[in-house]
Design an enzyme around this catalytic site. Structure first.
Site, PDB file in Angstrom:
ATOM      1  CB  SER A  32      95.240 179.176  -3.861  1.00 39.73           C
ATOM      2  OG  SER A  32      96.612 179.508  -3.929  1.00 39.73           O
ATOM      3  CG  ASN A  40     107.239 173.355  -3.526  1.00 42.26           C
ATOM      4  OD1 ASN A  40     107.627 172.808  -2.502  1.00 42.26           O
ATOM      5  ND2 ASN A  40     106.714 172.676  -4.528  1.00 42.26           N
ATOM      6  N   PRO A  98      96.877 175.188  -5.195  1.00 45.31           N
ATOM      7  CG  PRO A  98      98.970 174.878  -4.193  1.00 45.31           C
ATOM      8  CD  PRO A  98      97.761 174.125  -4.706  1.00 45.31           C
ATOM      9  CG  PHE A 157     102.988 178.202   0.527  1.00 44.79           C
ATOM     10  CD1 PHE A 157     101.694 178.386   1.029  1.00 44.79           C
ATOM     11  CD2 PHE A 157     103.124 177.522  -0.675  1.00 44.79           C
ATOM     12  CE1 PHE A 157     100.585 177.894   0.359  1.00 44.79           C
ATOM     13  CE2 PHE A 157     102.012 177.018  -1.351  1.00 44.79           C
ATOM     14  CZ  PHE A 157     100.742 177.215  -0.826  1.00 44.79           C
ATOM     15  CB  ILE A 158     102.491 179.368   6.489  1.00 39.30           C
ATOM     16  CG1 ILE A 158     103.156 178.075   6.999  1.00 39.30           C
ATOM     17  CG2 ILE A 158     101.248 179.682   7.322  1.00 39.30           C
ATOM     18  CD1 ILE A 158     103.772 178.215   8.379  1.00 39.30           C
ATOM     19  CG  HIS A 198     100.875 169.314  -7.005  1.00 39.31           C
ATOM     20  ND1 HIS A 198     101.290 169.578  -8.284  1.00 39.31           N
ATOM     21  CD2 HIS A 198     101.993 169.443  -6.222  1.00 39.31           C
ATOM     22  CE1 HIS A 198     102.593 169.852  -8.283  1.00 39.31           C
ATOM     23  NE2 HIS A 198     103.036 169.777  -7.045  1.00 39.31           N
ATOM     24  CG  HIS A 201     100.431 167.664  -3.445  1.00 41.46           C
ATOM     25  ND1 HIS A 201      99.957 168.926  -3.129  1.00 41.46           N
ATOM     26  CD2 HIS A 201     101.751 167.691  -3.171  1.00 41.46           C
ATOM     27  CE1 HIS A 201     100.946 169.672  -2.670  1.00 41.46           C
ATOM     28  NE2 HIS A 201     102.049 168.941  -2.692  1.00 41.46           N
ATOM     29  CG  ASN A 202     104.602 164.600  -3.729  1.00 45.63           C
ATOM     30  OD1 ASN A 202     103.937 164.974  -4.672  1.00 45.63           O
ATOM     31  ND2 ASN A 202     105.778 165.119  -3.441  1.00 45.63           N
ATOM     32  CB  ALA A 233     100.720 177.004 -11.049  1.00 47.45           C
TER      33      ALA A 233
END
Length: 408
Positions: free
Chosen positions: A320, A171, A313, A173-174, A337, A281-282, A339
């Site tokens: 997002s 998951n 996002p 991404f840029i 963090h 977020h971790n 969906a």
């Protein structure tokens, strides 16, 4: 509890669970997993579950677990420091070329992404020979890393320097995004890569070994923990802190390379990082809640203390959000963090067709092949419902929609 914004789950033999999940689906297995964590004797006050909550390894993704006197490595996970970075540029939508294929290609060339495994071959998701800026960045981290490796030599032979400034898979991404005023943003999602995974995996197993040695029975073996005051507790806190710093630097390095790639493709001069956010977020951190100092592990959750900016996002075909925390004490100053998944990767590959994926990513310059079906928008909860469920946790500052998405 009708007057609260969260759902309340009582846990026999444990602390309660407060869940910001109204209007969004929650898998029964996720509820069961949350309950097992809530039964740990050192959990402080309650467990908070975010609206994107779903089953994870050991601890639930979308969970906030405050503890006193112990830390659970699996409550952070193996992608230590995974998080988001977003930066606004001075570009407007009309400054972008009609075809965005060249921009996507330039980003893909600037940042190693994906993963390839072959005998005697370099993984194309890593640097073969790291460029000077990456080597310079690594110099900030290397001394602390060597001190950790002196205690645990197996962590030395990991993808560390060669993964700094790289994206990864899954998951991560840029994206190039537009806000509601047509301003261009760069947004990316990644963590501590191979070295963070090695650290997380190593300490989760070490905690399990300690539990077996001390004959401690657990509701779930993956909830193995280190008591404060033990050597392994201090070692883990040191290593996880380093991996979190690696992850934050990893995102900054990628951002610099993406912006350089854009400057090479767009003739108009522009400023970047006019509004920048870089958040985990971790992770685990020491915080004060309800008047007491505690360790807070957020696995798939973002700090949303009052006034603090964060990023939530959607999927690769959804909106997002740049958000500002409202500092809700009941969530331990946290928000979601993202969906959150409603399908496992295996389910998505079985249930979503390539035509559906293409339709759901219409208007986005991105991969539209079977290799990214596990990340297709239908595999995720509707981001609008997720945001509605946490309206008392954050306020929306900017709404973004991607026009380019690079996946590993």
């Amino acid at each position: 509890m009708a007057d609260t914004s969260f759902e309340f789950q009582h846990v026999p033999g444990g602390v309660p669970i407060k869940m910001w999940t109204r209007g969004v689906p929650v898998d029964d297995k996720a509820r069961e997993q949350l309950a097992r964590a809530a039964q740990m004797p050192f959990v402080f006050k309650h467990v908070a579950a975010m609206p994107d909550v779903h089953v994870g390894i050991g601890a639930t993704v979308g969970s906030v677990i405050p503890t006193k006197g112990a830390v659970i490595p699996a409550a952070v996970g193996v992608d230590i420091g995974c998080g988001m970075m977003a930066a606004r540029t001075s570009l407007m939508a009309h400054d972008l070329p009609d075809s965005l294929e060249g921009i996507r290609s330039a980003i893909e060339q600037a940042v190693p992404h994906g993963r390839s495994v072959g005998r005697g071959q370099r993984d194309h998701g890593s640097w073969g020979s790291p460029p000077p800026a990456i080597v310079e960045g690594w110099a900030v981290l290397v001394q602390r890393f060597e001190a950790i490796c002196a205690k645990f030599p197996r962590l030395k032979n990991t993808n560390n320097l060669t993964h700094l400034g790289t994206l990864g898979t899954g998951n991560h991404f840029i994206e190039l995004c537009l806000d509601t005023e047509g301003r261009v943003w760069v947004m990316l999602h990644s963590g501590s890569r191979g070295v963070g995974n090695a650290i997380g995996t190593f300490f989760i197993e070490l905690a399990k070994q300690d539990m077996r040695k001390w004959h401690i029975n657990l509701p779930d073996e993956d909830l193995a923990y280190f008591p404060e005051g033990t050597d392994h507790f201090d070692d883990y806190v040191e290593a996880v802190g380093w991996a979190q710093d690696f992850a934050a630097l990893n995102r900054r390095m990628m951002m610099a390379n993406v912006i350089a790639a854009l400057r090479a493709k767009i003739a108009k001069p522009f400023d970047a990082e006019m509004e920048a956010v870089n958040c985990h977020h971790n992770y685990v951190t020491r915080e004060n809640h309800f008047g007491e100092n505690v360790l807070v592990t957020r696995k798939g959750a973002v700090r949303a203390a009052k006034g603090v900016l964060g990023i939530i996002p959607g999927s690769m075909g959804a909106k997002s959000f740049i958000v500002r925390g409202l500092g809700n004490p009941e969530s331990f100053d946290s928000c979601s963090h993202g969906a959150g998944r409603v399908m496992s990767r295996t389910q998505a590959k079985k249930l979503v067709s390539l035509d559906e994926h293409i339709a759901d990513t219409e208007g986005v310059e991105c991969r539209k092949d079977a290799g990214v079906i596990d990340e297709t928008p239908r595999a995720y909860k509707p981001i609008e419902k997720v945001m509605a469920a946490q309206a008392d946790l954050v306020e929306i500052v900017h709404t973004l929609k991607q026009v380019v998405c690079v996946k590993g």
